[in-house]
Design an enzyme around this catalytic site. Structure first.
Site, PDB file in Angstrom:
ATOM      1  N   ARG A   1      -6.810 -14.092   4.407  1.00 18.49           N
ATOM      2  CA  ARG A   1      -7.760 -13.719   3.361  1.00 18.49           C
ATOM      3  C   ARG A   1      -8.202 -15.046   2.764  1.00 18.49           C
ATOM      4  NH1 ARG A   1      -6.958  -8.117   3.319  1.00 18.49           N
ATOM      5  NH2 ARG A   1      -4.786  -7.466   3.474  1.00 18.49           N
TER       6      ARG A   1
ATOM      7  N   ASP B   1     -13.972  -4.013   5.631  1.00 15.74           N
ATOM      8  CA  ASP B   1     -15.208  -4.126   4.844  1.00 15.74           C
ATOM      9  C   ASP B   1     -15.415  -5.532   4.275  1.00 15.74           C
ATOM     10  OD1 ASP B   1     -12.964  -3.707   3.258  1.00 15.74           O
ATOM     11  OD2 ASP B   1     -14.018  -2.504   1.766  1.00 15.74           O
TER      12      ASP B   1
ATOM     13  N   THR C   1     -14.385  -8.382   5.570  1.00 15.76           N
ATOM     14  CA  THR C   1     -14.773  -9.225   6.711  1.00 15.76           C
ATOM     15  C   THR C   1     -16.254  -9.012   7.056  1.00 15.76           C
ATOM     16  OG1 THR C   1     -12.526  -9.081   7.543  1.00 15.76           O
ATOM     17  CG2 THR C   1     -14.231  -9.669   9.144  1.00 15.76           C
TER      18      THR C   1
ATOM     19  N   ASP D   1      -6.610   1.061   7.505  1.00 13.01           N
ATOM     20  CA  ASP D   1      -7.003   1.959   6.406  1.00 13.01           C
ATOM     21  C   ASP D   1      -8.054   3.007   6.794  1.00 13.01           C
ATOM     22  OD1 ASP D   1      -5.284   0.514   4.874  1.00 13.01           O
ATOM     23  OD2 ASP D   1      -6.786  -0.370   3.556  1.00 13.01           O
TER      24      ASP D   1
ATOM     25  N   ASP E   1     -11.209   2.874   6.500  1.00 10.68           N
ATOM     26  CA  ASP E   1     -12.086   3.059   5.340  1.00 10.68           C
ATOM     27  C   ASP E   1     -13.508   2.537   5.555  1.00 10.68           C
ATOM     28  OD1 ASP E   1     -11.361   0.409   5.439  1.00 10.68           O
ATOM     29  OD2 ASP E   1     -10.807   0.240   3.335  1.00 10.68           O
TER      30      ASP E   1
ATOM     31  N   ARG F   1      -5.287   0.961   0.876  1.00  7.04           N
ATOM     32  CA  ARG F   1      -5.587   0.381  -0.444  1.00  7.04           C
ATOM     33  C   ARG F   1      -6.347   1.362  -1.348  1.00  7.04           C
ATOM     34  NH1 ARG F   1      -8.465  -4.623   0.615  1.00  7.04           N
ATOM     35  NH2 ARG F   1      -6.467  -5.560   1.127  1.00  7.04           N
TER      36      ARG F   1
ATOM     37  N   GLU G   1       5.588  18.457   2.589  1.00 12.84           N
ATOM     38  CA  GLU G   1       5.381  19.575   1.651  1.00 12.84           C
ATOM     39  C   GLU G   1       4.149  19.332   0.773  1.00 12.84           C
ATOM     40  OE1 GLU G   1       8.450  18.966   2.829  1.00 12.84           O
ATOM     41  OE2 GLU G   1       8.475  21.022   3.601  1.00 12.84           O
TER      42      GLU G   1
ATOM     43  N   GLU H   1      -0.755   4.746  -1.380  1.00 17.93           N
ATOM     44  CA  GLU H   1      -0.566   3.631  -2.338  1.00 17.93           C
ATOM     45  C   GLU H   1      -1.730   3.529  -3.332  1.00 17.93           C
ATOM     46  OE1 GLU H   1      -0.844  -0.495  -1.070  1.00 17.93           O
ATOM     47  OE2 GLU H   1      -2.151   0.025   0.586  1.00 17.93           O
TER      48      GLU H   1
ATOM     49  N   LYS I   1      14.672  10.920  -4.124  1.00 17.42           N
ATOM     50  CA  LYS I   1      14.733   9.562  -3.551  1.00 17.42           C
ATOM     51  C   LYS I   1      13.305   9.072  -3.273  1.00 17.42           C
ATOM     52  CE  LYS I   1      19.206   9.422  -3.194  1.00 17.42           C
ATOM     53  NZ  LYS I   1      20.025   8.497  -3.945  1.00 17.42           N
TER      54      LYS I   1
END
Ligand SMILES: Nc1ncnc2c1ncn2[C@@H]1O[C@H](COP(=O)(O)OP(=O)(O)O)[C@@H](O)[C@H]1O
Ligand SMILES: O=P(O)(O)OC[C@H]1O[C@](O)(COP(=O)(O)O)[C@@H](O)[C@@H]1O
Ligand SMILES: [Mg+2]
Length: 328
Positions: A76, A107, A109, A132, A134, A176, A192, A227, A251
């Site tokens: 990056r 995107d 890049t 991703d 995306d 992301r 679930e 995330e 957990k």
């Protein structure tokens, strides 16, 4: 009219994704087959600025089709966003007479490639490489399928423990701002519930879904958390749920960067090969500032401007509905 292209460079940028090596191999060999001198840029746009550009022949890409990561390395690179950085990058390409640049990434890049090509006389083609999924213009991006397979392998193992102990597991997966990995993993692993950045799910809703499973004797539950989910990460959400619903031992597992590595699936090897082959052929025909992508089962070209301006909602409606119906 076909342009007179003699030298093409290829780079990988942003997050690495399985299938990038298969794609580099296809780009290099398609170029050489067509009489082009091929170059590899190490560490994405950082390598353009640092003059880390190496000639590549057909043997430079031997025995890599099955490898995860990227032999060209990735980065990056903030400097490429500046005028000074771009000027140095251009001079380094010009010194080698490189007239075409093929970028494999997401995107960010593509934005870099588009801006570079708007400023300088360099042809660019983009190949969508990100776990991703995306990007508009390709139903699947390179690495997405392998990442899902990695995630479900991990969830299958966690399920053994969840079931043996009557536990509730919150499993956080990457993406992301995109719930694509989360949604497909949820369907493929029989989770679930799933929490996605694209959809609002309140803690109350989630609790009532889990409580209904418990009341019909579910011995364990698995919730996939993307995330990018707005209500917070898996730890936050697990804490909020536990305050209202304490039926199971709770957990949390964050799968993290293990999702980006590993040998590419057959799907990603073939996709990488098709996209690399198509990107070079399109460039040799005169196409520039465009990306190649998979739509249906065909490789199609989309302008980078269009790809970047259209944020498509890529979550399949039937999968969204299914996550509720099939988890009763
Ligand atoms: N606006 C921009 N101008 C020039 N380069 C950019 C721009 N946005 C991103 N890039 C370059 O692309 C790189 C990769 O972008 P990033 O968003 O990190 O990953 P991805 O391509 O996977 O979305 C950045 O580190 C930067 O070098
Ligand atoms: O490895 P890093 O730099 O921490 O980045 C993590 C991010 O990279 C990704 O794995 C892939 O994102 P990009 O393809 O846009 O680079 C995201 O899912 C994650 O949020
Ligand atoms: Mg991105």
């Amino acid at each position: 009219m076909k342009p007179n292209i003699k030298n093409i460079a290829v780079l990988t940028s942003g997050g690495d994704a399985p299938g990038m090596n298969a794609c580099i191999r296809a780009v290099v060999r398609t170029g050489i087959y067509n009489g082009i001198n091929m170059f590899g840029v190490l560490q994405g746009y950082q390598g353009l600025i640092n003059n880390n550009i190496i000639p590549m022949d057909a043997r430079s890409v031997s025995n890599i089709i099955h490898l995860g990561g990227t032999i060209l390395k990735t980065a990056r690179c903030l400097e490429f966003k500046t005028d000074e950085g771009m000027e140095i990058a251009y001079q380094n390409l010009k010194a080698r007479d490189i007239d075409g640049l093929i970028v494999i990434g997401g995107d960010g890049t593509f934005t870099g490639a588009r801006n570079f090509s708007n400023k300088y006389n360099i042809r660019v083609m983009g190949i969508p490489g990100t776990i991703d999924n995306d990007l508009y213009g390709s139903d699947f991006t390179l690495g997405y399928d392998t990442a899902i397979n990695t995630v479900i392998e991990a969830i299958d193992k966690i399920r053994d423990t969840a079931d043996s102990h009557d536990r509730l597991f919150f499993i956080e997966v990457m993406g992301r701002d995109s719930g694509c990995i989360a949604l497909r993993s949820a369907v493929a692993s029989g989770a679930e519930a799933v929490l996605l950045p694209e959809r609002h799910t309140s803690i109350d809703e989630l609790v009532s879904q889990l409580a209904s499973g418990a009341s019909t004797k579910k011995s364990s539950s698995i919730v996939i958390v993307s995330e990018g989910h707005k209500a917070g990460g898996a730890y936050d959400i697990a804490k909020q749920v536990k305050e209202q619903f304490n039926h199971y031992d709770t957990k949390v597992t964050i799968l993290g960067h293990l999702q980006r590595g590993g040998s590419p699936s057959s799907f990603d090897r073939i996709l990488g090969s098709r996209l690399g082959f198509a990107a070079v052929n399109e460039m040799l025909q005169g196409t520039s500032k465009a990306m190649v992508g998979l739509r249906g089962n065909e490789i199609k070209t989309t302008g980078i401007d269009e790809a970047l301006s259209r944020h498509s909602f890529k979550l399949e409606n039937d999968l969204l509905e299914m996550t509720k119906v099939l988890s009763i």
